[in-house]
Structure formats: C-alpha cells, structure tokens
Motif scaffolding. Structure first.
Motif, short mmCIF file in Angstrom:
data_model
loop_
_atom_site.label_atom_id
_atom_site.label_comp_id
_atom_site.label_asym_id
_atom_site.label_seq_id
_atom_site.Cartn_x
_atom_site.Cartn_y
_atom_site.Cartn_z
N ARG A 3 0.85 -1.19 0.00
CA ARG A 3 0.00 0.00 0.00
C ARG A 3 0.88 1.23 0.00
O ARG A 3 1.97 1.24 0.59
CB ARG A 3 -0.92 0.01 1.22
N ALA A 4 0.40 2.29 -0.65
CA ALA A 4 1.17 3.52 -0.76
C ALA A 4 1.31 4.19 0.60
O ALA A 4 0.34 4.32 1.34
CB ALA A 4 0.51 4.46 -1.76
N GLN A 5 2.52 4.62 0.92
CA GLN A 5 2.78 5.36 2.14
C GLN A 5 3.63 6.57 1.81
O GLN A 5 4.59 6.49 1.05
CB GLN A 5 3.52 4.47 3.16
N GLN A 10 9.08 9.61 -3.14
CA GLN A 10 10.31 10.26 -3.56
C GLN A 10 10.02 11.23 -4.69
O GLN A 10 8.99 11.12 -5.36
CB GLN A 10 11.34 9.20 -4.01
N MET A 11 10.93 12.17 -4.88
CA MET A 11 10.75 13.19 -5.91
C MET A 11 12.08 13.46 -6.59
O MET A 11 13.12 13.55 -5.93
CB MET A 11 10.19 14.48 -5.32
N ALA A 12 12.04 13.58 -7.91
CA ALA A 12 13.23 13.92 -8.69
C ALA A 12 12.88 15.05 -9.65
O ALA A 12 11.76 15.13 -10.16
CB ALA A 12 13.74 12.70 -9.46
N GLU A 119 6.35 1.23 -3.95
CA GLU A 119 5.70 0.02 -3.45
C GLU A 119 4.43 -0.33 -4.22
O GLU A 119 3.95 -1.45 -4.14
CB GLU A 119 5.40 0.17 -1.96
N VAL A 120 3.85 0.59 -4.98
CA VAL A 120 2.59 0.29 -5.67
C VAL A 120 2.77 -0.61 -6.89
O VAL A 120 2.08 -1.65 -6.97
CB VAL A 120 1.84 1.59 -5.99
#
Length: 312
Positions: A3-5, A10-12, A119-120
């Motif tokens: 599940r999304a947490q 993260q961001m780029a 994780e998705v």
C-alpha cells in the motif's frame, strides 16, 4: 499487497531543454515535505433533452495539471526552486560559490518533476512545470519550509521510474534560529512574524489541442508581497507608511558552516496600519507590505545563495 505510504515517496527534478519534454537524464533527488502536484480532468454533464430523466454519458473536459510542493529551505536544493522562480543565476566564486538570482527575467525554465511510490508501483512524471509562486513564513520557532506553486503541462503515469538514478544532494537546512531581518542595513527589531510571497503570475496558454493540455505558461507582471507583524515599540515603520517612502528589507539565514541565503526586497512600501489595543497584552501592528522596482539596483528583489554547488 503493498500500500502507498507517504514515508516511501520520492521526488526527482530536472530542467527541460524543450518545454513539455522530459530529459533522458540529469535528474536530482529533491527533499520535500508534501505535494499536491497532480493532473485532473473533470467531466461535463450532458445538457441534452429528450432521452428521458436519466442523463446521457458525460464527456471529458480539458486537462489541468498543477499543485503545490512544500520544500525545506536548505543550502543546496533550494537553489533549484530559486532558479525556477527567477531564472538562471549569476554565479561567482571558486568554492564556495555565490549564486545571485534576480527578479525581472522574462525567461523562466521549465522542469520535469517525477513523484514516485515504488511500493505500488506508481511513478508520475509531470512535464512542463513552471513555478508560479514561492512563499514562506518567518517566525521564532518551528521548521523553516517554503511552498512552491507549480503549473504543469501534463502527467504521464508509469510503473517504472523515468528519472534513472537521480543525483544526491547534501541536506543542510536553514532554521528560524539562523534567521535575521534588516531594514536599510540595520537590524529590524520587535518583529513577531513575517510572510513573503513572490509570484510570477503565470499566464496559461490555453490553445486548442487534441490532448487538452496547455501550450505553455508565460510570466506576466511579477508581484512581491508579504506581511510583517511587530510589537509596537516605536514609530519607525508607521512614519515610513505615512510618508510613503520605500525601504529595503532583507531576510537572511546563515549556517555555522558558512552557507547562507539572503532575500532582499529593494523597495518595500508599507500601508498605514490600524493600531488596535485589544487587551492588557502588548500592542502589535501588522503591515501588509508590497515591493516594487527600485531605482538602484533597478529590480524588485535579489536572492543570494552561497554554497558548494558549482552551477544550477
């Protein structure tokens, strides 16, 4: 099932050579606290009659991609957001380097920003991102963060990252404890809190396209506004407001290791405030200020960042 947490997000970020076209490399991992950056496409209800009480199927409207990113004000990564707000800096020095970002540029860089939830998995690439507004608050305590409001062209969803292996930055955060406010070169006392908002006031180029996206976002007349709340101890600011004279106000942050950020509004105009006595506590005055182009230097504001980054 994963599940999304948010803790795993993260961001780029990378600058684009061609507006709306994500580069194949050159991404940098960006620290962030939260983001509402996203794309939405509303549905339009059918207005047709004569088919009974049940409505016909809706149709899709134009795509809107925008949102806010809350970022820490630090010595390295914050330079990317300053470049997005003001354009290319004037860099000098041989390490540490001094990056001077000046207001007034008609050319702003566009960025590709990817947010990922591995994780998705879900990786969203937002291309054609242009910074519309940058704002933050100055106070005595708490975390020092800024909010970057972005206008993007579109969103592309994938199950694998398109940013490759982003470059890493050292995180050296500024804090409110490292900050100081000065007026015309002298420390400005009795300040309780302050707010700063720089806006490019982007004009979305909403041409007719088959994909419903915008053609670009052009900067119009910029604006630098804010608020200063002070304990009423003298009439310096009130006198300036009554006389209508401008002053130069600087917000500076310096780390013990030598990195610094100085944001200077060169011609700040103050409105005449209402001085209220609301109770037995100290009397405070609030000034909703706005800045304009100064005579010298001939610009509205300058942001100077000193760090170990050679170029942005």
């Amino acid at each position: 099932m994963a599940r999304a947490q948010g803790a795993r997000a993260q961001m780029a970020l990378a600058y684009e050579t061609i507006y709306g076209t994500p580069p194949v490399g050159g991404f940098t991992r960006m620290p962030f606290a939260s983001t509402s950056l996203g794309s939405e496409q509303p549905l339009l209800n059918s207005e047709l009659l004569g088919y009974g009480r049940d409505p016909l199927a809706p149709i899709k409207d134009a795509v809107t991609a925008d949102g806010d990113v809350m970022v820490p004000m630090d010595a390295e990564a914050f330079g990317f957001w300053l470049k997005a707000a003001f354009g290319d800096p004037i860099t000098s020095g041989v390490g540490p380097y001094t990056h001077e970002f000046r207001s007034g540029s008609w050319t702003l860089p566009s960025m590709s920003i990817e947010t990922g939830m591995p994780e998705v998995p879900r990786f969203a690439m937002y291309s054609g991102c242009v910074l519309d507004q940058l704002s933050w608050q100055v106070q005595r305590s708490g975390l020092l963060t800024a909010t970057a409001r972005l206008v993007a062209q579109g969103e592309a969803i994938a199950t694998t990252t398109a940013s490759g292996t982003p470059a890493e930055l050292g995180l050296r955060r500024f804090g409110h404890f490292n900050g100081a406010i000065s007026r015309n070169g002298s420390a400005l006392g009795n300040v309780v809190s302050a707010e700063i908002t720089y806006a490019n006031n982007l004009d979305r180029i909403e041409t007719i396209r088959s994909d419903g996206k915008i053609d670009g976002a052009d900067p119009s007349i910029a604006a630098l506004t804010g608020r200063i709340e002070v304990r009423f101890a003298d009439s310096t600011l009130v006198t300036q407001a009554i006389n209508g004279d401008p002053c130069e106000i600087s917000f500076a942050y310096v780390l013990p290791s030598g990195e610094s950020l100085t944001f200077t509004a060169h011609a700040v105009y103050l409105p005449r405030p209402r001085i209220e006595i609301s109770g037995p506590q100290g009397v405070q005055a609030t000034f909703d200020w706005q800045a304009a182009k100064a005579a010298s230097p001939a610009r509205m504001c300058t942001a100077t960042l000193i760090n170990d980054i050679e170029a942005y």
